[in-house]
Scaffold this active site. Structure first.
Site, mmCIF file in Angstrom:
data_model
loop_
_atom_site.group_PDB
_atom_site.id
_atom_site.type_symbol
_atom_site.label_atom_id
_atom_site.label_comp_id
_atom_site.label_asym_id
_atom_site.label_seq_id
_atom_site.Cartn_x
_atom_site.Cartn_y
_atom_site.Cartn_z
ATOM 1 N N LYS A 69 45.865 32.181 34.808
ATOM 2 C CA LYS A 69 45.557 33.620 34.820
ATOM 3 C C LYS A 69 46.780 34.507 35.068
ATOM 4 O O LYS A 69 46.802 35.649 34.629
ATOM 5 C CB LYS A 69 44.472 33.931 35.851
ATOM 6 C CG LYS A 69 43.104 33.417 35.455
ATOM 7 C CD LYS A 69 42.056 33.832 36.461
ATOM 8 C CE LYS A 69 40.695 33.382 36.020
ATOM 9 N NZ LYS A 69 39.632 33.969 36.844
ATOM 10 N N ASP A 105 36.928 40.311 35.552
ATOM 11 C CA ASP A 105 36.299 39.830 36.786
ATOM 12 C C ASP A 105 35.640 40.950 37.594
ATOM 13 O O ASP A 105 34.549 40.787 38.115
ATOM 14 C CB ASP A 105 37.317 39.106 37.668
ATOM 15 C CG ASP A 105 37.667 37.723 37.160
ATOM 16 O OD1 ASP A 105 36.877 37.146 36.396
ATOM 17 O OD2 ASP A 105 38.737 37.217 37.531
#
Length: 177
Positions: A69, A105
């Site tokens: 990420k 997210d």
């Protein structure tokens, strides 16, 4: 669904990746919506080569999971401002050969909050934790112009919690505690 030369390819880059439920979820959605696409788990050992492969094969989009990420950031052509602030990407969209990174997210948490509280502007928000998901949620909530954002952490996480609060204030101007 029949896979043809016109079938769009999507996937998830991770290591490990075999535990992911994303292929089942995404492929079920593609089939239900009669969308000619397939979602494939890719066990990545060399992220730079994998991204080059994704470009060369015109993969339409990627989910990004551990441990990539953060390390994917310099391999992208463009990074969404929210993902830039968060410092991590979990979604890559291929727009005509241009790989653009996003972080989704925090959007799920925001959507859940907005089911009961439509407008967060001017509100005092309290958040638990300072890990990766909390980081994404904190930056996402800061975009909603709250009066303040309090971050509650365990005593062992005081330093990372203070660091996250300082960074959110610095990058967004939202008062954090």
């Amino acid at each position: 669904m029949k896979i043809t030369g016109k079938t769009k390819v999507y996937g998830i880059f991770g290591n490990p990746v075999e535990h992911s439920f994303s292929p089942v979820i995404q492929n079920t959605a593609f089939e239900k919506n009669k969308y000619s696409a397939v979602y494939v788990p890719f066990l990545v050992t060399d992220l730079k080569q994998a991204m080059q492969g994704a470009r060369n094969m015109a993969i339409q989009g990627l989910s990004i999971t551990i441990p990539f990420k953060i390390s994917i950031l310099p391999l992208l052509d463009e990074i969404d401002p929210l993902a830039q602030n968060i410092g991590a990407v979990n979604t890559v969209v291929n727009k005509n050969g241009k790989m653009i990174g996003y972080n989704t997210d925090g959007r799920g948490a925001l959507k859940a909050l907005q089911e009961t509280e439509k407008n967060l502007a001017g509100k005092k928000i309290t958040m638990l934790g300072c890990g990766g998901a909390a980081r994404a949620i904190g930056f996402t909530l800061a975009q909603e112009n709250p009066e303040s954002l309090s971050i509650l952490v365990r005593p062992t996480d005081c330093e990372p919690g203070q660091s996250l609060a300082h960074e959110i204030t610095l990058k967004t101007g939202v008062k954090t505690l």
